[in-house]
Scaffold this motif. Structure first.
Motif, short mmCIF file in Angstrom:
data_model
loop_
_atom_site.label_atom_id
_atom_site.label_comp_id
_atom_site.label_asym_id
_atom_site.label_seq_id
_atom_site.Cartn_x
_atom_site.Cartn_y
_atom_site.Cartn_z
N LEU A 224 0.81 -1.21 0.00
CA LEU A 224 0.00 0.00 0.00
C LEU A 224 0.85 1.26 0.00
O LEU A 224 0.54 2.24 -0.69
N LEU A 225 1.94 1.26 0.75
CA LEU A 225 2.76 2.46 0.85
C LEU A 225 3.35 2.83 -0.50
O LEU A 225 3.28 3.99 -0.93
N THR A 226 3.91 1.86 -1.21
CA THR A 226 4.51 2.17 -2.51
C THR A 226 3.45 2.53 -3.55
O THR A 226 3.64 3.45 -4.35
N ALA A 227 2.31 1.82 -3.52
CA ALA A 227 1.25 2.13 -4.49
C ALA A 227 0.66 3.51 -4.25
O ALA A 227 0.46 4.30 -5.20
N LEU A 228 0.42 3.86 -3.00
CA LEU A 228 -0.19 5.15 -2.70
C LEU A 228 0.79 6.31 -2.90
O LEU A 228 0.39 7.40 -3.32
N LEU A 229 2.06 6.08 -2.61
CA LEU A 229 3.05 7.13 -2.88
C LEU A 229 3.11 7.44 -4.37
O LEU A 229 3.27 8.60 -4.77
N PHE A 230 2.96 6.42 -5.19
CA PHE A 230 2.95 6.67 -6.64
C PHE A 230 1.68 7.41 -7.05
O PHE A 230 1.72 8.32 -7.88
N LEU A 231 0.54 7.04 -6.47
CA LEU A 231 -0.71 7.72 -6.79
C LEU A 231 -0.68 9.19 -6.40
O LEU A 231 -1.26 10.04 -7.07
N MET A 232 0.05 9.50 -5.33
CA MET A 232 0.13 10.88 -4.87
C MET A 232 0.89 11.76 -5.86
O MET A 232 0.61 12.94 -5.99
N ASN A 233 1.83 11.17 -6.57
CA ASN A 233 2.64 11.95 -7.51
C ASN A 233 3.06 11.06 -8.67
O ASN A 233 4.22 10.68 -8.79
N PRO A 234 2.11 10.70 -9.55
CA PRO A 234 2.41 9.75 -10.64
C PRO A 234 3.29 10.39 -11.71
O PRO A 234 2.84 11.25 -12.47
N GLN A 235 4.53 9.98 -11.75
CA GLN A 235 5.48 10.47 -12.73
C GLN A 235 6.34 9.32 -13.24
O GLN A 235 6.57 8.33 -12.51
N ALA A 236 6.84 9.45 -14.47
CA ALA A 236 7.69 8.40 -15.03
C ALA A 236 8.94 8.20 -14.20
O ALA A 236 9.48 7.08 -14.12
N ALA A 237 9.44 9.28 -13.58
CA ALA A 237 10.65 9.18 -12.76
C ALA A 237 10.46 8.30 -11.53
O ALA A 237 11.43 7.85 -10.94
N HIS A 238 9.19 8.07 -11.16
CA HIS A 238 8.89 7.24 -9.99
C HIS A 238 8.48 5.83 -10.40
O HIS A 238 7.71 5.18 -9.70
N TRP A 239 9.04 5.35 -11.50
CA TRP A 239 8.69 4.03 -12.03
C TRP A 239 8.94 2.91 -11.02
O TRP A 239 8.27 1.86 -11.05
N TYR A 240 9.90 3.12 -10.13
CA TYR A 240 10.28 2.07 -9.19
C TYR A 240 9.19 1.79 -8.16
O TYR A 240 9.13 0.70 -7.58
N LEU A 241 8.32 2.77 -7.90
CA LEU A 241 7.28 2.58 -6.89
C LEU A 241 6.26 1.51 -7.31
O LEU A 241 5.97 0.60 -6.52
N PRO A 242 5.68 1.57 -8.53
CA PRO A 242 4.78 0.48 -8.91
C PRO A 242 5.49 -0.87 -9.03
O PRO A 242 4.87 -1.91 -8.78
N VAL A 243 6.77 -0.85 -9.39
CA VAL A 243 7.53 -2.12 -9.44
C VAL A 243 7.61 -2.72 -8.04
O VAL A 243 7.40 -3.93 -7.84
N LEU A 244 7.95 -1.88 -7.06
CA LEU A 244 8.01 -2.36 -5.68
C LEU A 244 6.64 -2.81 -5.18
O LEU A 244 6.54 -3.79 -4.43
N ALA A 245 5.58 -2.10 -5.62
CA ALA A 245 4.23 -2.49 -5.22
C ALA A 245 3.88 -3.87 -5.76
O ALA A 245 3.32 -4.71 -5.04
N ILE A 246 4.20 -4.11 -7.03
CA ILE A 246 3.91 -5.42 -7.63
C ILE A 246 4.72 -6.51 -6.93
O ILE A 246 4.19 -7.60 -6.64
N ALA A 247 5.99 -6.24 -6.67
CA ALA A 247 6.83 -7.24 -5.98
C ALA A 247 6.27 -7.55 -4.59
O ALA A 247 6.24 -8.71 -4.16
N SER A 248 5.82 -6.50 -3.88
CA SER A 248 5.25 -6.70 -2.55
C SER A 248 3.96 -7.51 -2.64
O SER A 248 3.69 -8.37 -1.78
N ALA A 249 3.16 -7.25 -3.67
CA ALA A 249 1.90 -7.98 -3.84
C ALA A 249 2.16 -9.46 -4.09
O ALA A 249 1.49 -10.33 -3.50
N VAL A 250 3.13 -9.77 -4.96
CA VAL A 250 3.46 -11.17 -5.24
C VAL A 250 3.95 -11.87 -3.98
O VAL A 250 3.52 -12.99 -3.65
#
Length: 465
Positions: A224-250
């Motif tokens: 949740l932390l990585t997914a919501l941090l990305f939602l707060m400021n969705p930018q291409a430079a923050h690509w690592y946040l959704p990657v971390l979110a997916i890894a955490s989900a798996v």
């Protein structure tokens, strides 16, 4: 239910429900929504006081949502395991501490900390209330009165829109610090009510030690932390946040599939499509609702030129309409019908915003608030009742917590949308672009509701005798 709620000399009504529980249930339920909404009219004066731009004061909104989205299901699971009393009292204490921090904060970052503490402190009220309602149903052998669930929906959702006018009044009387200080008497009231009326809980020691899945909670928090941090400021430079979110989900799914007492029972949750669909609807309707609450309020102040008090009063019909709609429809079991009407009303309300002129007359602003009050009263009540009936009894606390999590995910999406579209000052184009986004979300909400045939049976189980 895995715990036993003790009842000694408690007066009950004709239906057997312990009415003494209503006071702590309702008080605890309003703590989070009042703090999520009262800040709407406080952001501008706080920014002026500390010389902070909107990008920095936005953290006051995001901080509470992050803490709440993470904390609600965690605290809900703790309530499932340990009962509501201890968690309720601990949360009320944190809420009071946050009120003191905010009232005397010397810097913006202290206010952000206060909002984080508020987020965690207000997490216990709603899951505790849902747990108690389910517990009363188990104790009496009867479904709890529909009016109790209706009261929760009214308290939790309509208080959201009472927040802005209340915030405007508090700012007028005591400045923006009063919007934090209000939590002190609220916390005291919760502590007194909890000590007087919440039942003590007994539980086998073995369940206390084996039922808490710490690694699962940690992975859920990371997701949740990585997914919501990305939602707060969705930018291409923050690509690592959704990657971390997916890894955490798996990692979370793998962990929960191989532990005997998972924090999130993914097997049960994955097989419960009606509950998952309800969470999706909660996210969508919350996105639209919070876009209106924050986006429309922000435009009223920066675009239409109203002061915080006047902006809060414009939103008052939203609350009054929501209360009236919930009161009229609360005892009716037709959850699907409520959601269809609510989704349609959202589309109509968003269309009014789409056609809103830059110097709209007051009557048109009030009309928009009235129309949006209809889904405010219908959707929140219907979705809450759906979760009550669709969740498994021994996980009602965590299921209710997840409902609030998806609610605040929608709020975070709304905050990101507001930041993206409302950048044109007093030009109504920003509001119109936000309205188009809201119409898309409301239309998807309506489509998901129409496609879910299971809703025809929700709320109409065979009565227990």
């Amino acid at each position: 239910m895995t715990s036993v709620l003790t009842r000694r000399g408690r007066a009950t009504s004709g239906d057997g429900f312990d009415r003494s529980l209503l006071t702590p249930m309702l008080l605890g339920t309003i703590l989070n929504p009042i703090n999520s909404s009262i800040i709407a009219v406080s952001l501008v004066p706080i920014g002026v006081a500390f010389g902070a731009p909107a990008a920095e004061t936005a953290w006051l909104v995001s901080a509470l949502y992050l803490a709440t989205a993470i904390g609600q299901p965690v605290v809900g699971r703790l309530i499932d395991l340990f009962g509501p009393r201890r968690l309720f009292l601990a949360g009320a204490t944190l809420t009071g501490i946050a009120g003191v921090l905010g009232a005397f904060a010397p810097a913006l970052w202290v206010l952000v900390v206060a909002r984080i503490v508020l987020g965690f402190g207000t997490c216990a009220g709603y899951p505790a209330a849902m747990y108690l309602i389910r517990g009363e149903a188990d104790r009496t052998g009867k479904d709890s009165p529909a009016g109790v669930l209706t009261a929760l929906a009214v308290a939790a959702q309509t208080i959201v829109v009472i927040g802005p006018p209340l915030g405007g009044l508090l700012i007028h009387l005591g400045g923006w610090r009063a919007t934090f200080a209000i939590n002190i008497p609220l916390a005291v009231a919760c502590l007194v009510a909890g000590l007087l009326w919440l039942p003590k809980t007994t539980m086998p020691q073995r369940e206390k030690t084996s039922g808490l899945d710490i690694p699962g909670i940690a992975l859920f928090t990371a997701l949740l932390l990585t997914a919501l941090l990305f939602l707060m400021n969705p930018q291409a430079a923050h690509w690592y946040l959704p990657v971390l979110a997916i890894a955490s989900a798996v990692a979370l799914v793998l962990r929960e599939l191989h532990t005997p007492a998972p924090f999130l029972d993914v097997r049960v949750l994955g097989g419960n499509f009606p509950l998952l669909a309800t969470y999706g609807r909660v996210m969508l309707t919350s996105t639209v609702g919070y876009c209106f609450l924050y986006g429309f309020t922000q435009w009223l102040e920066s675009g239409r030129g109203l002061n915080p008090g006047a902006a809060g009063l414009i939103l008052l019909p939203l609350s009054l309409t929501g209360i009236a709609v919930s009161a009229i429809t609360g005892r009716r079991a037709a959850i699907r019908g409520k959601l269809i009407v609510g989704a349609t009303a959202q589309i109509v309300g968003c269309t009014v915003l789409l056609l809103m002129p830059g110097h709209a007359p007051i009557w048109l602003l009030l009309t928009a608030a009235c129309v949006m009050g209809i889904p405010q009263g219908l959707n929140s009540l219907a979705n809450q009742n759906a979760v009550y009936y669709q969740s498994t009894p021994d996980r009602i606390g965590s299921s209710a917590g997840l409902l609030r999590t998806f609610n605040y995910i929608g709020a975070m999406i709304a905050a990101a949308a507001g930041g993206a579209f409302l950048t044109t000052g007093d030009n109504p184009a920003g509001l119109h672009h936000l309205a188009i986004f809201m119409i898309a979300a409301a239309t998807l909400f309506l489509a998901l509701t129409l496609a879910d045939r299971s809703l025809r049976l929700v709320g109409r189980p065979a009565r227990r005798t």
